[in-house]
Design a protein around this motif. Structure first.
Motif, PDB file in Angstrom:
ATOM      1  N   ALA A  80      -9.950   1.468  -9.063  1.00 12.84           N
ATOM      2  CA  ALA A  80      -9.348   2.783  -9.288  1.00 12.84           C
ATOM      3  C   ALA A  80      -7.950   2.780  -8.680  1.00 12.84           C
ATOM      4  N   THR A  81      -7.092   3.647  -9.174  1.00 14.27           N
ATOM      5  CA  THR A  81      -5.755   3.771  -8.605  1.00 14.27           C
ATOM      6  C   THR A  81      -5.782   4.749  -7.432  1.00 14.27           C
ATOM      7  N   PRO A  82      -4.910   4.564  -6.447  1.00  9.46           N
ATOM      8  CA  PRO A  82      -4.823   5.563  -5.364  1.00  9.46           C
ATOM      9  C   PRO A  82      -4.539   6.966  -5.887  1.00  9.46           C
ATOM     10  N   LEU A  83      -3.756   7.076  -6.956  1.00 10.81           N
ATOM     11  CA  LEU A  83      -3.489   8.391  -7.540  1.00 10.81           C
ATOM     12  C   LEU A  83      -4.779   9.034  -8.040  1.00 10.81           C
ATOM     13  N   ALA A  84      -5.640   8.246  -8.706  1.00 15.73           N
ATOM     14  CA  ALA A  84      -6.909   8.770  -9.215  1.00 15.73           C
ATOM     15  C   ALA A  84      -7.865   9.114  -8.067  1.00 15.73           C
ATOM     16  N   VAL A  85      -7.830   8.315  -6.990  1.00 17.82           N
ATOM     17  CA  VAL A  85      -8.665   8.618  -5.824  1.00 17.82           C
ATOM     18  C   VAL A  85      -8.247   9.962  -5.219  1.00 17.82           C
ATOM     19  N   ALA A  86      -6.936  10.183  -5.119  1.00 19.95           N
ATOM     20  CA  ALA A  86      -6.443  11.470  -4.610  1.00 19.95           C
ATOM     21  C   ALA A  86      -6.889  12.600  -5.522  1.00 19.95           C
ATOM     22  N   ASN A  87      -6.847  12.363  -6.833  1.00 17.79           N
ATOM     23  CA  ASN A  87      -7.247  13.409  -7.767  1.00 17.79           C
ATOM     24  C   ASN A  87      -8.750  13.673  -7.717  1.00 17.79           C
ATOM     25  N   MET A  88      -9.548  12.640  -7.400  1.00 21.82           N
ATOM     26  CA  MET A  88     -10.981  12.847  -7.215  1.00 21.82           C
ATOM     27  C   MET A  88     -11.221  13.800  -6.046  1.00 21.82           C
ATOM     28  N   MET A  89     -10.489  13.591  -4.950  1.00 23.01           N
ATOM     29  CA  MET A  89     -10.631  14.492  -3.805  1.00 23.01           C
ATOM     30  C   MET A  89     -10.184  15.908  -4.159  1.00 23.01           C
TER      31      MET A  89
ATOM     32  N   GLN B 216       2.454   0.707  -6.612  1.00 28.71           N
ATOM     33  CA  GLN B 216       1.073   0.368  -6.265  1.00 28.71           C
ATOM     34  C   GLN B 216       0.138   1.572  -6.325  1.00 28.71           C
ATOM     35  N   MET B 217       0.677   2.776  -6.261  1.00 24.97           N
ATOM     36  CA  MET B 217      -0.162   3.968  -6.267  1.00 24.97           C
ATOM     37  C   MET B 217      -0.702   4.307  -7.658  1.00 24.97           C
ATOM     38  N   VAL B 218      -0.179   3.661  -8.693  1.00 23.69           N
ATOM     39  CA  VAL B 218      -0.717   3.878 -10.040  1.00 23.69           C
ATOM     40  C   VAL B 218      -1.306   2.592 -10.611  1.00 23.69           C
ATOM     41  N   LYS B 219      -1.533   1.595  -9.736  1.00 20.01           N
ATOM     42  CA  LYS B 219      -2.150   0.341 -10.141  1.00 20.01           C
ATOM     43  C   LYS B 219      -3.575   0.279  -9.601  1.00 20.01           C
ATOM     44  N   GLN B 220      -4.497  -0.250 -10.419  1.00 22.25           N
ATOM     45  CA  GLN B 220      -5.903  -0.267 -10.015  1.00 22.25           C
ATOM     46  C   GLN B 220      -6.101  -1.190  -8.815  1.00 22.25           C
TER      47      GLN B 220
ATOM     48  N   GLY C 177       0.839  -1.198   0.000  1.00 23.38           N
ATOM     49  CA  GLY C 177       0.000   0.000   0.000  1.00 23.38           C
ATOM     50  C   GLY C 177       0.866   1.237   0.000  1.00 23.38           C
ATOM     51  N   GLY C 178       0.430   2.273   0.725  1.00 24.72           N
ATOM     52  CA  GLY C 178       1.221   3.498   0.769  1.00 24.72           C
ATOM     53  C   GLY C 178       0.346   4.733   0.825  1.00 24.72           C
ATOM     54  N   LEU C 179       0.833   5.813   0.211  1.00 24.94           N
ATOM     55  CA  LEU C 179       0.080   7.061   0.231  1.00 24.94           C
ATOM     56  C   LEU C 179       0.418   7.920  -0.978  1.00 24.94           C
ATOM     57  N   VAL C 180      -0.506   8.847  -1.280  1.00 23.29           N
ATOM     58  CA  VAL C 180      -0.301   9.867  -2.311  1.00 23.29           C
ATOM     59  C   VAL C 180      -0.697  11.201  -1.702  1.00 23.29           C
ATOM     60  N   LEU C 181       0.204  12.191  -1.789  1.00 21.45           N
ATOM     61  CA  LEU C 181      -0.071  13.539  -1.292  1.00 21.45           C
ATOM     62  C   LEU C 181       0.036  14.515  -2.461  1.00 21.45           C
ATOM     63  N   LEU C 182      -1.052  15.254  -2.720  1.00 22.17           N
ATOM     64  CA  LEU C 182      -1.083  16.225  -3.816  1.00 22.17           C
ATOM     65  C   LEU C 182      -1.083  17.655  -3.291  1.00 22.17           C
TER      66      LEU C 182
ATOM     67  N   LEU D 126       4.887  10.443  -2.639  1.00 21.93           N
ATOM     68  CA  LEU D 126       4.237   9.208  -3.079  1.00 21.93           C
ATOM     69  C   LEU D 126       5.054   8.049  -2.534  1.00 21.93           C
ATOM     70  N   VAL D 127       4.387   7.195  -1.751  1.00 17.40           N
ATOM     71  CA  VAL D 127       5.061   6.045  -1.150  1.00 17.40           C
ATOM     72  C   VAL D 127       4.359   4.779  -1.598  1.00 17.40           C
ATOM     73  N   SER D 128       5.131   3.828  -2.073  1.00 15.82           N
ATOM     74  CA  SER D 128       4.579   2.535  -2.483  1.00 15.82           C
ATOM     75  C   SER D 128       5.329   1.427  -1.755  1.00 15.82           C
ATOM     76  N   ARG D 129       4.585   0.523  -1.185  1.00 16.54           N
ATOM     77  CA  ARG D 129       5.155  -0.653  -0.544  1.00 16.54           C
ATOM     78  C   ARG D 129       4.509  -1.912  -1.120  1.00 16.54           C
ATOM     79  N   PRO D 130       5.253  -3.019  -1.243  1.00 19.99           N
ATOM     80  CA  PRO D 130       6.576  -3.258  -0.674  1.00 19.99           C
ATOM     81  C   PRO D 130       7.670  -2.495  -1.406  1.00 19.99           C
ATOM     82  N   ALA D 131       8.781  -2.272  -0.694  1.00 23.61           N
ATOM     83  CA  ALA D 131       9.927  -1.594  -1.282  1.00 23.61           C
ATOM     84  C   ALA D 131      10.599  -2.523  -2.290  1.00 23.61           C
ATOM     85  N   ILE D 132      11.431  -1.944  -3.136  1.00 23.86           N
ATOM     86  CA  ILE D 132      12.173  -2.734  -4.118  1.00 23.86           C
ATOM     87  C   ILE D 132      13.220  -3.583  -3.398  1.00 23.86           C
ATOM     88  N   ASN D 133      13.280  -4.845  -3.759  1.00 24.00           N
ATOM     89  CA  ASN D 133      14.282  -5.757  -3.221  1.00 24.00           C
ATOM     90  C   ASN D 133      15.629  -5.434  -3.870  1.00 24.00           C
TER      91      ASN D 133
END
Length: 583
Positions: free
Chosen positions: A436-445, A296-300, A261-266, A276-283
């Motif tokens: 929906a993507t978290p990015l699109a949800v943030a943009n809806m707000m 994950q923030m740009v994945k549905q 998961g993570g977060l998106v701040l606009l 923009l934070v996406s987890r899990p982190a890159i191995n």
């Protein structure tokens, strides 16, 4: 007879000589920098056989945060030592005095060195500009103080920025008309990939010296500085990320143990991504294994009750939001008794605040009867199911996309589901096929906070030449398509604020925050199970301050049991952090 034989042999000899001459001309004159199908740079390879070098800058373009601070690398002034020093007498005492590095440590590091190095790597000792001037003033062959580019081991917003790698086949496929070394790094994900053409190196900056077969200096001990000397390249990609906010956001996401998961701040002023934070982190050991490389923030994702915002908007626009109408929130959407969330009779405002499924299931079915496409049309008006990342014509590129790996959202997949009343009810609460993507949800707000105006989200503000001038600007752009009315936006704003103000609202935890928050929670069933437990996506999406909005924020925890969350605490701490930053 013998004359013809002699002439024949002479002719064959001349042909062979001409072929050999042509081959030599090809190697030494015409194809010196791109020999064979592998584009081998013969000049570089021949030089490598008789030189040792230290790369100061690999020449690839860089990513900066919105203030101009480097994100993927850092530049540090370091002490560079060459291994031939072990075979000569040099003023090690003066170097030790200036750098404050023990003399024995300097001598030991050189004794074991086989190639030039920055003292202390991978964590080199950094020198001041005063120390650099004094070191270089000594004019000791093989001892230099230079500004060197170091790649960061921990990169902020790593999935957004992306990775690079060597891939000769892909390099040739992307750039068939460019003569590039097989070793050229190319972007393989994120912004490294989308901006790859701008980031390609013109050449490396390096310190070079010539050696004999035993590694001893040739032609004396002169060290040369090699640089492409182009005042325009490499370019810098100035992102909209605030590095400080990004690092603090990543710490909070990890603090609340959000594994997926993570977060998106606009920033609502220019609709850009601040963090923009996406987890899990890159191995780091195997970056292409697993889902860590995926942003994950740009994945549905399944959005759950956050989608009730869309249903409420459609109901408002179709005059179905009668405040006196009551819904039986003691029943589930299928009519069976609701034992867990038995709220009794609620109107639409109370239903939205408490997230009553029955209300929005019924409204979705009524909207379906009025217009089969009502939910999809409204979701599009709110920028929820379309691509929201910046795209357009830039420099010499048409229809350029900053986020080409961004998913689109959806409400229905099949026409059959669109006609089915039960599926409509499930869609009304953000289940079934709704994504929906978290990015699109943030943009809806953000869209609601702006009164209905929907804009593209930018993650890069401009491309800068090496000398600081601008190559290309990414100006603010509106998204195409219909929008909700200002009246609808105003009513949605009140509904979102009521989620926090209502004593039983799902966002009541945010009532005492220093910024007034408006938003919507969501808990979506994913259809996945772990140890017999249903897994959920947990959301909170909103904007703040309520009366003069500056930020839109989405926090999400994906594929977790019902008793795990963290998104409310993460959202609250982000709000507090931003308030402290501004006050």
């Amino acid at each position: 007879m013998w004359k013809r034989r002699t002439l024949g042999l002479l002719f064959i000899g001349i042909v062979c000589f001409m072929l050999l001459l042509a081959r030599l001309m090809q190697i030494q004159l015409f194809k010196t920098e791109a020999f064979s199908k592998h584009n081998v740079n013969l000049l570089e390879e021949s030089v490598k056989q008789r030189t040792q070098e230290l790369v100061i800058d690999n020449g690839r373009g860089n990513f900066l945060d919105r203030s101009g601070d480097p994100l993927t690398h850092k530049k540090a002034t370091v002490l560079v030592l060459f291994p031939f020093l072990k075979k000569m007498d040099w003023d090690v005492e003066s170097v030790a005095e200036i750098t404050r590095i023990p003399k024995d440590s300097l001598l030991t590091s050189i004794e074991t060195a086989k190639k030039p190095f920055a003292y202390g790597e991978p964590d080199p000792v950094e020198l001041s500009s005063f120390q650099m001037d004094r070191i270089n003033g000594l004019k000791i062959p093989g001892v230099f103080a230079v500004e060197k580019k170091f790649e960061r081991t921990e990169v902020p917003a790593e999935q957004l920025l992306g990775l690079t790698g060597e891939n000769a086949e892909e390099l040739k496929k992307r750039y068939p008309d460019k003569e590039l070394s097989e070793k050229t790094l190319i972007g393989v994900s994120g912004l490294e990939e989308s901006f790859d053409e701008f980031l390609l190196p013109e050449g490396k900056s390096k310190l070079v010296y010539h050696v004999d077969g035993g590694g001893a200096p040739l032609f004396g001990i002169n060290v040369k500085y090699v640089d492409p000397a182009n005042p325009f390249y490499p370019v810098n990609i100035r992102t909209t990320i605030d590095k400080t906010l990004q690092q603090r956001a990543e710490n909070l996401v990890d603090q609340y143990q959000i594994r997926k998961g993570g977060l998106v701040l606009l920033d609502l002023q220019d609709n850009s991504v601040l963090a923009l934070v996406s987890r899990p982190a890159i191995n780091k050991k195997a970056p292409y294994d697993g889902i860590g490389i995926s942003n994950q923030m740009v994945k549905q994702q399944i959005v759950g009750s956050v989608f009730k915002t869309v249903v409420a908007a459609a109901a408002i626009e179709q005059n179905l939001d009668n405040p006196n109408r009551l819904y039986n929130c003691s029943k589930k959407i299928n009519g069976k008794p609701e034992l867990k969330y038995d709220y009794g009779m609620l109107n639409i405002t109370e239903s939205f605040a408490r997230s009553c499924n029955r209300t929005f299931g019924e409204l979705a079915k009524e909207l379906q009867k009025m217009n089969l496409n009502a939910l999809e049309q409204t979701a599009s008006k709110l920028s929820l199911i379309d691509s929201v990342g910046w795209q357009g014509d830039i420099y010499h590129t048409s229809d350029f996309k900053q986020l080409p790996d961004e998913d689109k959202g959806r409400v229905f997949i099949s026409d059959e589901a669109r006609h089915d009343a039960n599926f409509a009810a499930m869609s009304g609460i953000g289940q079934h096929e709704v994504r929906a993507t978290p990015l699109a949800v943030a943009n809806m707000m953000a869209t609601i906070a702006r009164g209905g105006q929907k804009e593209m989200v930018s993650v890069v503000s401009k491309i800068e030449y090496k000398n600081g001038t601008t190559m290309a600007d990414f100006s603010k752009k509106n998204l195409k398509g219909d929008i909700i009315s200002p009246y609808t936006a105003m009513k949605l704003q009140k509904l979102l604020r009521e989620v926090v103000l209502n004593p039983n609202g799902t966002g009541r935890w945010f009532k005492e925050l220093p910024y007034e928050v408006a938003g919507k929670s969501g808990t979506a069933e994913t259809g996945k199970f772990l140890n017999g437990k249903q897994l959920h996506n947990k959301w909170f999406a909103g904007y703040f301050p309520y009366k003069q909005p500056k930020y839109a924020l989405v926090t999400v925890n994906l594929d977790v049991p019902d008793n795990e969350g963290g998104v409310n605490l993460l959202f609250a701490d982000m709000v507090k952090m931003l308030y402290e930053e501004n006050n």
